[in-house]
Design a protein around this motif. Sequence first.
Motif, short mmCIF file in Angstrom:
data_model
loop_
_atom_site.label_atom_id
_atom_site.label_comp_id
_atom_site.label_asym_id
_atom_site.label_seq_id
_atom_site.Cartn_x
_atom_site.Cartn_y
_atom_site.Cartn_z
N MET A 157 10.41 -8.59 6.63
CA MET A 157 11.40 -7.70 6.02
C MET A 157 11.50 -8.00 4.54
N TYR A 158 11.99 -7.04 3.79
CA TYR A 158 12.15 -7.28 2.36
C TYR A 158 13.20 -6.33 1.78
N VAL A 159 13.74 -6.73 0.64
CA VAL A 159 14.69 -5.90 -0.10
C VAL A 159 13.90 -4.94 -0.97
N GLU A 160 14.15 -3.64 -0.81
CA GLU A 160 13.46 -2.62 -1.62
C GLU A 160 14.22 -2.34 -2.91
N PHE A 161 15.55 -2.40 -2.81
CA PHE A 161 16.38 -2.01 -3.95
C PHE A 161 17.68 -2.79 -3.90
N LEU A 162 18.14 -3.24 -5.04
CA LEU A 162 19.40 -3.98 -5.14
C LEU A 162 20.24 -3.39 -6.26
N GLY A 178 9.46 -3.20 8.69
CA GLY A 178 8.43 -2.34 9.24
C GLY A 178 8.56 -0.95 8.64
N SER A 179 8.70 0.05 9.49
CA SER A 179 8.84 1.42 9.02
C SER A 179 10.29 1.85 8.85
N GLN A 180 11.21 0.96 9.19
CA GLN A 180 12.64 1.30 9.15
C GLN A 180 13.28 0.82 7.86
N SER A 181 14.08 1.69 7.25
CA SER A 181 14.82 1.35 6.04
C SER A 181 16.32 1.46 6.32
N THR A 182 17.08 0.44 5.93
CA THR A 182 18.52 0.42 6.18
C THR A 182 19.26 0.16 4.87
N ALA A 238 6.50 -8.02 14.00
CA ALA A 238 6.02 -7.71 12.65
C ALA A 238 7.18 -7.22 11.79
N GLY A 239 7.28 -7.76 10.59
CA GLY A 239 8.35 -7.36 9.68
C GLY A 239 9.67 -8.03 9.92
N ALA A 240 9.73 -9.03 10.83
CA ALA A 240 11.01 -9.68 11.16
C ALA A 240 11.23 -10.98 10.40
#
Length: 395
Positions: free
Chosen positions: A1-6, A77-81, A332-334
């Motif tokens: 997982m990663y931060v896309e925007f802050l 993964g493919s999910q954005s929150t 994956a992505g966790a």
Amino acid sequence: MYVEFLSLTDFRSYSQLDVELGPGVTVFVGPNGLGKTNIVEAIGYLASMSSHRVSADVPLIRFGAERALVRARIRRGSQSTAVEMEINAAKSNRARINRANPVRARDALGIFRTVLFAPEDLALVKGDPSNRRRFLDDLLVALRPRHAATRSDYERVLKQRNALLKSARASGKFTEGHQATLDVWNQHMAVAGAQLLRARLDLIDQLQPHIARAYNDLTDGSKLAGAKYKSTIQTALADDGAAEEELSETAQDLYPLSVEQLTEMYLAAFDAQRRKELERGVSLVGPHRDEIELTLGEAPAKGYASHGETWSVALSLRLASYYVFLADDDAAGAAPILILDDVFAELDVQRRARLAELVATTEQVLVTAAVAEDVPAALDGRRIKVVAGGVSDGD
């Protein structure tokens, strides 16, 4: 997982900050005092509802503002929150998830996970037991957010029981009314304490092999690192001659015991320590006074480890947390986001290289450094320059 925007609004030194992030390594570089740590602190806070620098929320709000906002978009993964936390000085904090109606702050726990390394981690080894208890409880809540309620229930009951003991001490005599009320709080505290203790024991059991592995990876492997949980239940009962007979070999080893069995032990320990607690006006038995003893070889790390060994033990605790998260969810992505806040400046060249090698392959690594040269080559990646009041991409 990663931060896309802050996005930060009135958080610490920032009136407004917006930064795009991505997977891989990102290094925030800039002189001390300009706000590098504030950025990664905000991410850590959003994940855990706590800061690695302060115990209260008020210092997180920019001076003169009434509230702070921390917003982030998390990719798994493919999910954005989208997650938003409103930090308030005079009322309860609130969260929003995917722009829905506000919810309690703790309802946002578990959306993403972070493991944060910082110079303050030395206190995990050298500091008083409260630092180690907080480390364990923070990790517990991050793994199982429901334990935020376990923790707060215990703290609430402890506060009430301490108020009663203090009142009885101030009155100069212990009345039947005091006794009746104390019996009620004893039962509540025994149940809440047993639930928290059981969860802590399970977590220590999970951590043990990972602490040993992490220390071995960071050093030459000549010593074995570990952790021992020391409960006030055992010392309270052992200090009381009459109660000592109740301690069977099974009971002395708390790890196999159920919540119900631990509850009974707490009630016996409260009875054994009643006189001392009334004399002092404070609860002497419970998870709030327990110790997690960190060991290196046969000796306690505190007081016996060298400075370098102390750093390695502290780093091992954080790496062990990372390994526990991976074992808990290997999808994956966790993998949790790793944050290294100004930690390389504190380490020698060998420890820098080994730590960098161990964390370089995780999905997102966020690093802060006053001097870019302090960051090992294994963590080469995007550089963001921190300037007064903001950031800019730069070498």
